[in-house]
Design a protein around this motif. Sequence first.
Motif, PDB file in Angstrom:
ATOM      1  N   GLU A  31     -32.794  -0.271  31.123  1.00 14.79           N
ATOM      2  CA  GLU A  31     -31.960  -0.784  32.212  1.00 14.79           C
ATOM      3  C   GLU A  31     -32.596  -0.478  33.568  1.00 14.79           C
ATOM      4  N   GLY A  32     -33.264   0.671  33.664  1.00 16.36           N
ATOM      5  CA  GLY A  32     -33.930   1.069  34.897  1.00 16.36           C
ATOM      6  C   GLY A  32     -35.277   0.409  35.119  1.00 16.36           C
ATOM      7  N   GLY A  33     -35.704  -0.451  34.180  1.00 12.15           N
ATOM      8  CA  GLY A  33     -36.931  -1.212  34.368  1.00 12.15           C
ATOM      9  C   GLY A  33     -38.157  -0.703  33.643  1.00 12.15           C
ATOM     10  N   ALA A  34     -38.004   0.277  32.761  1.00 17.22           N
ATOM     11  CA  ALA A  34     -39.158   0.812  32.040  1.00 17.22           C
ATOM     12  C   ALA A  34     -39.641  -0.170  30.974  1.00 17.22           C
ATOM     13  N   SER A  35     -40.941  -0.412  30.959  1.00 12.43           N
ATOM     14  CA  SER A  35     -41.541  -1.269  29.940  1.00 12.43           C
ATOM     15  C   SER A  35     -41.916  -0.383  28.755  1.00 12.43           C
ATOM     16  N   VAL A  36     -40.980  -0.269  27.819  1.00  8.19           N
ATOM     17  CA  VAL A  36     -41.176   0.610  26.661  1.00  8.19           C
ATOM     18  C   VAL A  36     -40.859  -0.132  25.361  1.00  8.19           C
ATOM     19  N   SER A  37     -41.357  -1.382  25.286  1.00  9.93           N
ATOM     20  CA  SER A  37     -41.262  -2.229  24.092  1.00  9.93           C
ATOM     21  C   SER A  37     -39.968  -3.010  23.948  1.00  9.93           C
ATOM     22  N   PHE A  38     -39.028  -2.870  24.857  1.00 13.50           N
ATOM     23  CA  PHE A  38     -37.741  -3.547  24.735  1.00 13.50           C
ATOM     24  C   PHE A  38     -37.444  -4.369  25.975  1.00 13.50           C
ATOM     25  N   MET A  39     -36.678  -5.438  25.773  1.00 13.99           N
ATOM     26  CA  MET A  39     -36.271  -6.316  26.863  1.00 13.99           C
ATOM     27  C   MET A  39     -34.824  -6.001  27.234  1.00 13.99           C
TER      28      MET A  39
END
Length: 175
Positions: A31-39
């Motif tokens: 939700e905070g914008g981290a690109s960690v494999s999930f949309m």
Amino acid sequence: MSTNVTVMRVGANEAAACVEALADVLIDCVEGGASVSFMWPLSRDKAIAFWRDVAHGVARGERVLLVAQGEDGEIVGTVQLILAQPENQPHRADVAKMLVHRKARRRGVAQQLMAAVDHAAREAARTVLVLDTVTGGDAERLYQRAGWERVGTVPKYALMPDGTFCATTFYHKQL
């Protein structure tokens, strides 16, 4: 500034018991914008399914799961050491899903998790660690301060949770 957190390695039973709390951390990071494999939006069901798979990997000895707990026992961060590697790389592990809840950031939690991952790697006789992160993100400074060496960058490697492309930078660390 450091917060009072305890970083611990969790076994298979503890990992299964942490699924809900770990899902909270993952959802917050995406939700905070981290690109960690999930949309985004990331459904709770998808987050829980991911952490259940991680718990199964812990049970099979394929990965180490570390969690950071605040004074109240709430999980505020996590990182994984993926031990399952090809046969010709028994000395290597990947570091994955370094996540710190937004409410616990900038308090030294990530530094403690990275120190614990180094310790877990040494215990598992892993001497080469590899990770990747969003190019230009806050995590790059963390990894560099922790002794990681930049290998290179791949443009448009992944998507941010909002669907925009991001470059990814790869790092390694020799223990």
